[in-house]
Scaffold this active site. Structure first.
Site, PDB file in Angstrom:
ATOM      1  NE  ARG A  35      -4.205  -1.619   1.868  1.00 44.94           N
ATOM      2  CZ  ARG A  35      -4.003  -3.112   1.689  1.00 44.94           C
ATOM      3  NH1 ARG A  35      -2.733  -4.240   1.625  1.00 44.94           N
ATOM      4  NH2 ARG A  35      -5.164  -4.024   2.086  1.00 44.94           N
TER       5      ARG A  35
ATOM      6  CB  SER B 185     -10.900 -10.143  -3.032  1.00 46.81           C
ATOM      7  OG  SER B 185     -10.003  -9.649  -2.166  1.00 46.81           O
TER       8      SER B 185
ATOM      9  CD  GLU C  95      -3.810 -11.234   6.547  1.00 43.45           C
ATOM     10  OE1 GLU C  95      -2.528 -10.848   6.813  1.00 43.45           O
ATOM     11  OE2 GLU C  95      -4.391 -10.787   6.035  1.00 43.45           O
TER      12      GLU C  95
END
Length: 425
Positions: free
Chosen positions: A31, A170, A314
């Site tokens: 990011r 997602s 995750e």
């Protein structure tokens, strides 16, 4: 190309006690790289993660005209000064942040940019990205596949404004738009429509990083984000340790009845891995703050858990491996979206746990795992770094266990296998 031989993973019949500093966060590094490439001046990243995913992101941004100068633990990112028009190809590997973030960035340029990746990448959900680009007036050629490979034909600007997407498969689809929204002519008024959003901490991380750079983001209404058009200010940052990668060491301590100190755990963070603070007590362990570190210790037994992992999906593979070694059954829910990750993680976890003699089954949105005596086998990773982490955790308690393609961990943790071997052997 010959596949690497399976790796004999370490086994321990004594408690693991260790002290670990994990590398920088992949989510933050990628990011920050995107935002630095969109900035109004060069930015310096300290302690960025140097893994396959971040190298692919750096290469993608370089292909789009950014300059990245690397000097040991610092990367200096200089935004493009001009927009090229020559065709460009971007290798996404298996990195969701590259295949979903960079196409929106490419839409702001004037060059045709082709995106492709690993074999498994071609089955990852990309229809939302392609439909989003088209709704913004950007031409995309995908031959009707709705997946990689595809080519984005930018025109040098994107109008932006109101847009609705279904990001239930997602959270990266939301983050991709938020990251570039300030560079749209009208900014961005983004609404999520569809089932519950997974992995909200990643969206919150994206919003926090935008605000740190002076971008105005309104989030007063649930499921709606308004990004005002404007400048993304350059910002020098130090990247936090990757708390999701810390999980495999935490699990190693708990399944062996030991303890691990994770160094430099952030006091406040948007990383999904911060949930280990709550997951460890659920398994019967303890978490103690010691200065800037957190110490995770096993309890008297590793008990089963009932966890909704919707926001931190995750972490599921490592949690599932722990559950397979627990004393009572576990139910992990809220993670139907894992079927669209690097592999179908729910099906893969069931197959591998049961391969070892366990008792795991898929639920509509998760896993039910009943402890059974386990025996040695070869754990298949499906070229998925989180699956490899699950395999090495199981191996700690099952002698003579091999892990296939442990090198897939370079996706987010370079040199993981030798580090794990040194600590656990």
């Amino acid at each position: 190309m010959t596949a690497p031989l399976p790796w004999l993973a370490p086994y321990r019949d004594t408690p693991f006690t260790g002290d670990v500093l994990v590398p920088g966060s992949k989510s933050l590094t990628n990011r920050t790289l995107i935002l630095a490439a969109l900035g109004d001046a060069p930015s310096v990243l300290t302690r960025p993660l140097g893994s396959r995913d971040t190298q692919l992101m750096a290469a993608a941004l370089t292909a789009l005209g950014a300059t990245i100068d690397r000097d040991a633990m610092t990367w200096t990112v200089t935004p493009p000064t001009t927009s090229g028009t020559a065709p460009v190809t971007v290798d996404c590997g298996l990195a969701g942040t590259v295949m979903r973030f960079v196409p929106l960035l490419a839409a702001l340029g004037s060059a045709p940019v082709t995106f492709d990746g690993d074999e498994h990448a071609r089955v990852r959900p990309m229809a939302t990205t392609i439909a989003t680009l088209r709704s913004l007036g950007v031409q995309v050629d995908d031959d009707g596949r709705g997946s990689l490979p595809f080519t984005v034909h930018g025109t040098g600007q994107v109008a932006g404004g109101p847009i609705e997407i279904d990001s239930s498969s997602s959270s990266q689809f939301i983050s991709a738009l938020l990251l570039v929204g300030a560079h749209f002519d009208k900014g961005l008024d983004l609404r999520h429509v569809g089932a519950s959003l997974p992995s909200m901490p990643h969206i919150e991380m994206t919003v926090a990083e935008l605000r740190r750079r002076g971008v105005q983001v309104d989030t007063d209404e649930p499921g709606r984000w308004i990004v005002h058009p404007g400048t993304v200010s350059a910002l020098d940052v130090e990247i936090e340790p990757d708390l999701s990668n810390a999980g495999v060491f935490i699990a190693g301590a708990l399944v062996t009845g030991g303890s691990v100190r994770i160094r430099s755990w952030p006091q406040q963070t948007d990383q999904a891995g911060d949930a280990w603070r709550e997951i460890v007590p659920a398994f019967g362990g303890t978490v103690v703050e010691d200065g800037t570190d957190l110490v995770f210790s096993a309890g008297t037994e590793l008990r089963g858990v009932e966890l909704d992992l919707h926001d931190v999906g995750e972490l599921t593979p490592v949690v599932a491996a722990m559950a397979a070694l627990a004393t009572t059954p576990s139910r992990l829910t809220g993670v139907a979206h894992l079927r669209g990750h690097e592999t179908d993680r729910l099906a893969a976890l069931v197959a591998e746990i049961n391969r070892f003699g366990g008792d795991a089954e898929e639920l509509d949105d998760g896993l039910l795992i009943r402890p059974r005596p386990l025996h040695a086998e070869t754990f298949h990773t499906y070229d998925d770094h989180r699956m490899a982490h699950a395999g090495v955790v199981l191996a700690l308690r099952i002698p003579d266990t091999y892990v296939e393609n442990v090198a897939t961990t370079v996706k987010t943790y370079p040199n993981f296998a030798p580090v794990w071997e040194r600590l656990m052997s």
